[in-house]
Write a protein that holds these residues in place. Structure first.
Motif, PDB file in Angstrom:
ATOM      1  N   VAL A 169       0.634  -1.167   0.380  1.00  0.00           N
ATOM      2  CA  VAL A 169      -0.418   0.192   0.282  1.00  0.00           C
ATOM      3  C   VAL A 169       0.762   1.160   0.216  1.00  0.00           C
ATOM      4  CG1 VAL A 169      -1.806  -0.787   1.148  1.00  0.00           C
ATOM      5  CG2 VAL A 169      -0.516   0.310   1.998  1.00  0.00           C
ATOM      6  N   ASN A 170       2.291   1.383  -0.143  1.00  0.00           N
ATOM      7  CA  ASN A 170       2.708   2.129  -0.766  1.00  0.00           C
ATOM      8  C   ASN A 170       4.066   1.991  -0.882  1.00  0.00           C
ATOM      9  OD1 ASN A 170       3.733   4.283   0.749  1.00  0.00           O
ATOM     10  ND2 ASN A 170       4.013   4.030   2.793  1.00  0.00           N
ATOM     11  N   LEU A 177      -2.469  -1.885  -7.408  1.00  0.00           N
ATOM     12  CA  LEU A 177      -3.653  -0.642  -7.987  1.00  0.00           C
ATOM     13  C   LEU A 177      -3.637  -1.570  -9.350  1.00  0.00           C
ATOM     14  CD1 LEU A 177      -2.333   2.707  -7.712  1.00  0.00           C
ATOM     15  CD2 LEU A 177      -4.550   1.550  -6.801  1.00  0.00           C
TER      16      LEU A 177
ATOM     17  N   ALA B  98      -1.956   4.485 -11.168  1.00  0.00           N
ATOM     18  CA  ALA B  98      -0.828   4.611 -11.246  1.00  0.00           C
ATOM     19  C   ALA B  98       0.487   4.671 -12.186  1.00  0.00           C
ATOM     20  CB  ALA B  98      -0.393   2.531 -11.624  1.00  0.00           C
ATOM     21  N   PHE B  99      -0.868   4.323 -13.242  1.00  0.00           N
ATOM     22  CA  PHE B  99       0.610   5.468 -14.753  1.00  0.00           C
ATOM     23  C   PHE B  99       0.567   6.972 -14.272  1.00  0.00           C
ATOM     24  CE2 PHE B  99      -1.148   2.041 -17.753  1.00  0.00           C
ATOM     25  CZ  PHE B  99       0.317   0.983 -17.422  1.00  0.00           C
ATOM     26  N   SER B 100       0.048   7.694 -13.548  1.00  0.00           N
ATOM     27  CA  SER B 100      -0.093   8.875 -14.079  1.00  0.00           C
ATOM     28  C   SER B 100       1.053   9.599 -12.429  1.00  0.00           C
ATOM     29  CB  SER B 100      -1.705   9.865 -14.035  1.00  0.00           C
ATOM     30  OG  SER B 100      -1.299  10.737 -13.486  1.00  0.00           O
ATOM     31  N   MET B 102       2.280   7.461 -10.282  1.00  0.00           N
ATOM     32  CA  MET B 102       3.568   6.403  -9.685  1.00  0.00           C
ATOM     33  C   MET B 102       4.555   6.536 -10.465  1.00  0.00           C
ATOM     34  SD  MET B 102       1.890   4.381  -7.519  1.00  0.00           S
ATOM     35  CE  MET B 102       3.511   3.831  -6.174  1.00  0.00           C
ATOM     36  N   ARG B 103       5.724   6.216 -10.112  1.00  0.00           N
ATOM     37  CA  ARG B 103       7.077   6.524 -11.309  1.00  0.00           C
ATOM     38  C   ARG B 103       7.691   4.328 -11.042  1.00  0.00           C
ATOM     39  NH1 ARG B 103       4.739   8.663 -12.912  1.00  0.00           N
ATOM     40  NH2 ARG B 103       4.975  11.021 -13.685  1.00  0.00           N
ATOM     41  N   PHE B 104       7.306   4.055 -11.958  1.00  0.00           N
ATOM     42  CA  PHE B 104       7.698   2.506 -11.678  1.00  0.00           C
ATOM     43  C   PHE B 104       9.036   1.738 -12.220  1.00  0.00           C
ATOM     44  CE2 PHE B 104       3.686   2.098 -12.027  1.00  0.00           C
ATOM     45  CZ  PHE B 104       3.100   0.831 -13.113  1.00  0.00           C
ATOM     46  N   ARG B 107       7.300   1.440 -16.727  1.00  0.00           N
ATOM     47  CA  ARG B 107       5.654   2.148 -16.616  1.00  0.00           C
ATOM     48  C   ARG B 107       5.514   2.084 -17.835  1.00  0.00           C
ATOM     49  NH1 ARG B 107       3.892   7.722 -16.347  1.00  0.00           N
ATOM     50  NH2 ARG B 107       5.994   7.986 -16.723  1.00  0.00           N
ATOM     51  N   GLU B 182       0.940   5.931   0.195  1.00  0.00           N
ATOM     52  CA  GLU B 182       0.412   6.387  -1.249  1.00  0.00           C
ATOM     53  C   GLU B 182      -1.108   6.213  -1.398  1.00  0.00           C
ATOM     54  OE1 GLU B 182       1.345   7.097  -4.477  1.00  0.00           O
ATOM     55  OE2 GLU B 182       3.495   7.604  -4.045  1.00  0.00           O
TER      56      GLU B 182
END
Lengths: 494, 283
Positions: A169-170, A177, B98-100, B102-104, B107, B182
């Motif tokens: 969740v972090n 998600l 998630a796409f907008s 967060m940065r992973f 992506r 988050e």
């Protein structure tokens, strides 16, 4: 603005460093396997071994259970399908009437479709399993590296089981998600697409319908028959014609609704036009009624014996059109939806009717936010209204609307409703070659393939056509999006 | 003279608009008047019916027969659309965040992949979906339809993500500095800002089952009128053998379903325009 941008830039640099692709992915794996100690190597066989060795018992047990479950599932479900994947089944469906009991029994037949579907699902799951297996090896190797660090320095924190859950969740919230939506997309999009790509290479059609018959691999035969004309098959002829019309339609439909929408929005927005809101609402009411209702209605409206024809006939307009050659002499009506050129013209017009109010609404929103100082500056420099429109308004609108235009184009290539609801049952092709391929002049590739499957059960050709539609759309969008997205458009406003 | 010319041009503008509105509203008007027509088939010679009645509505709403089960269709569609709406709105919001925000790793690749995947004609993959659902016995059921409409909805993230891209990073950064996870940022910071686009997403996914024709026709093939959604039920009334008996009732049905749909549609458009154009304002 620049202050806001700093963290973003840092983030994106970090991201770029991480995202260096497949090469690193396999390099890391190679390193983990060659340099890993016994715990890494043992976890290649027993997935939980590595974690257990590094004192994370819960994770170790869960991983081993996962592995055991995967193997059991593989043996029970995957192997029976996969062993027939090469032939798609050999035992034909047979009914045997037992003369003694007078009861029919069905033999233990192979169902080609079930085998195909089962194999693809199995292969997909095996692929997922391998990904998890690799991730596990890498994770264990990382644990080993951390353990090897000298005691004196501050070791990076290692998550235990509960800590791992917390990061979901972090820091790793994106995994949480994306999990369910991804499962949905795999079920609804990826697996069906894989199945259909496979069907394009088989002879699955009306003569090879499971469960009564088997179908099998035929290599590139379907693609060949789509691109070469033979005496028995007119698919390539129909394909050329329908592809041409599909592209023409997509361009015309997108361009006409887009520009007419902007013009209509400007016509309403001009100073001096009263009741602006009322005009807009009236146009919206027309499209707020569900599309299938209005389209079906319009089909009866423009029927050969429909109301428009009887009104125009009474007014003598049909005769006028006959005299100038727009309507065939033998007809006493206007073939709005039953002759090729009229139907194509009407489809475009009706699509304008359906699409312009949408574009008007969006264009209104865009036009209201247009920086007026630029237009005024242009006018002070001596630009006419028209010049200001072409050089200031349009570039701005195109910038905002660019991505939407691309999606509209692709949507129009796949615009099923307008064409199908207007022409199904009302348009009959006069061209024998088209009819042989089950196509019509007014068909788009998607309506053609829909009828190929839904009415003629010609799955093999439909799959081939689907793949081609997909390639056209994908190439088109990717090239255009790349152009639009370059220059960091995505993070421009953050 | 100039004033006169100006007035004349303004008059022409209004005239043009009036003509256009008439063109746009003629089919709708035809729908409404035919719904009140005393003649049950397609009226081929007169625009306005010669006799008026409200019997079409009475038949439609109170006397279900083997062809018309309007109440049941309405209920079916409502159930399907409520669940579709909940699931797809959640999916789209989750994917967009998630796409907008967060940065992973991976992506961008994942985003391009989803875009490409979305290019595949839905009509085609639907046939495979049909076989899959058939093999687990979910065709001709509500659950099957809900899956069809909502499972792949995560791919439709483009508009919502575009909106989230316009939210200043500093907002999330400061929330993070204050120790928010988050999950908290997603639900407490980003979601409230996204209200207009969420409303748009809710209404547009709610409307899908009401307007969809293709997928419902493929999936609901039992021929049993009770299973239909409104769209398929109405389409079915226009079958060659039925149209002369049911055309006026079709219009009545179209009219009834249009009222709630139009209202929702108009609300949605307002929020859509607000959501799509607000990015430009902030820039």
């Amino acid at each position: 603005m620049s202050k806001k941008n700093t963290p973003t830039k840092k983030e994106s640099i970090k991201e770029n460093k991480k995202e260096s692709g497949f090469k690193t992915y396999f390099k890391e794996l190679g390193e983990a396997i060659s340099k890993g100690d016994w715990s890494v190597k043992l976890s290649m066989l027993f997935m939980g071994a590595g974690y257990t060795a590094h004192k994370q018992i819960i994770k170790g047990i869960l991983l081993t259970l996962f592995e055991a479950l995967s193997i059991v599932l593989f043996v029970i479900f995957a192997i029976p399908s996969l062993k027939d994947f090469g032939t798609l089944g050999t035992v034909k469906f047979e009914k045997i009437l037992d003369p003694a009991t007078l009861q029919t029994t069905v033999n233990d037949y192979d169902n080609s479709f079930t085998i195909l579907l089962g194999s693809i699902v199995s292969l997909f799951l095996v692929f997922v399993f391998i990904l998890i297996w690799i991730a596990n090896i890498k994770a264990v190797y990382r644990l080993q590296l951390i353990d090897q660090l000298p005691e004196s320095i501050n070791k990076p924190h290692i998550n235990n089981f509960w800590g791992g859950i917390k990061t979901l969740v972090n820091n790793k919230f994106h995994i949480t998600l994306l999990f369910l939506p991804t499962v949905g997309v795999i079920l609804m999009n990826i697996i069906p697409i894989l199945v259909l790509i496979a069907i394009a290479f088989t002879n699955y059609d009306q003569n090879h319908m499971p469960p009564n018959a088997l179908f099998t691999w035929v290599g590139l035969a379907n693609f060949k028959s789509l691109f070469t004309n033979t005496v028995t098959s007119s698919f390539s002829y129909a394909f050329g014609k329908i592809l041409g019309w599909t592209l023409l339609w997509a361009v015309l439909a997108t361009v006409t609704t887009f520009f007419l929408g902007i013009l209509l929005a400007m016509l309403i927005n001009v100073k001096g036009v009263k009741f602006k809101k009322m005009w807009r609402t009236l146009f919206i009411v027309a499209i707020a009624v569900p599309q299938f209702v209005t389209l079906l209605l319009v089909r009866y409206f423009f029927d050969d014996a429909g109301i428009v024809n009887s009104v125009l006939g009474n007014l003598g307009i049909v005769d006028v059109l006959k005299n100038i050659g727009l309507v065939n002499e033998h007809l006493n009506y206007i073939p709005f939806l039953s002759s090729e050129h009229w139907a194509k013209f009407m489809i475009i017009m009706i699509n304008i009717w359906v699409g312009v109010p949408y574009q008007m609404l969006i264009a209104t929103g865009v036009l209201m936010n247009i920086p007026t100082d630029q237009i005024e500056a242009a006018k002070i420099d001596g630009a006419t209204n028209f010049q200001a429109f072409v050089h200031v308004t349009m570039p701005y609108v195109l910038f905002i609307q660019g991505p939407a235009l691309i999606t509209d184009f692709v949507k129009n290539i796949n615009n099923f409703n307008v064409i199908y609801l207007l022409t199904n049952n009302s348009y009959i092709t006069p061209d024998q070659a088209m009819a042989n391929a089950n196509g019509k002049e007014v068909d788009l590739l998607v309506t053609w393939l829909f009828r190929l499957t839904n009415e003629y059960y010609n799955y093999k050709m439909a799959s081939v056509i689907g793949i081609i539609v997909f390639i056209i759309c994908a190439v088109f969008t990717l090239t255009l999006f790349r152009k639009l997205m370059s220059g960091g458009r995505e993070e421009q406003f953050q | 003279m100039i004033k006169f010319k100006k007035k004349f041009i303004a008059f022409l503008r209004h005239l043009l608009l009036a003509i256009l509105v008439v063109i746009w509203l003629v089919p709708i008007l035809w729908l409404v008047v035919t719904a009140f027509s005393g003649y049950s088939g397609v009226n081929k010679t007169h625009f306005f019916p010669q006799s008026w009645t409200i019997n079409n509505f009475v038949t439609l709403l109170t006397k279900p027969d083997s062809v018309v089960q309007y109440g049941t269709w309405f209920k079916n569609t409502l159930i399907i659309s409520i669940f579709t709406c909940i699931i797809s709105t959640l999916f789209v919001l989750m994917v967009s965040y998630a796409f907008s925000c967060m940065r992973f790793r991976g992506r961008k690749e994942l985003m391009s992949f989803s875009l490409i995947l979305n290019m595949f004609p839905g009509v085609l993959s639907m046939i495979a979906v049909y076989f899959v659902l058939k093999s687990i016995g979910l065709t001709n059921s509500h659950l099957g339809m809900i899956i069809v409409y909502s499972a792949g909805s995560g791919l439709g993230f483009l508009i919502v993500k575009g909106f989230m891209d316009t939210i200043p990073v500093s907002l999330r950064e400061s929330a993070k500095l204050e120790g928010a996870s988050e999950f908290k940022i997603f639900t407490k910071v980003v979601m409230p800002i996204c209200k207009p686009i969420i409303v748009y997403q809710i209404i547009s996914s709610f409307l899908i089952p009401w307007g969809d024709f293709v997928f419902a026709k493929l999936m609901l093939n039992s021929g049993v009128s009770k299973d239909y959604t409104v769209a398929i039920g109405l389409y079915n009334m226009l079958d060659r053998s039925l149209v002369n008996e049911y055309f006026a009732i079709f219009c009545a049905g179209g009219f009834v379903v249009s009222i709630p749909i139009s209202i929702l549609f108009i609300i949605m458009q307002k929020y859509y325009v607000e959501g799509v154009t607000s990015g430009a304002v902030k820039g």
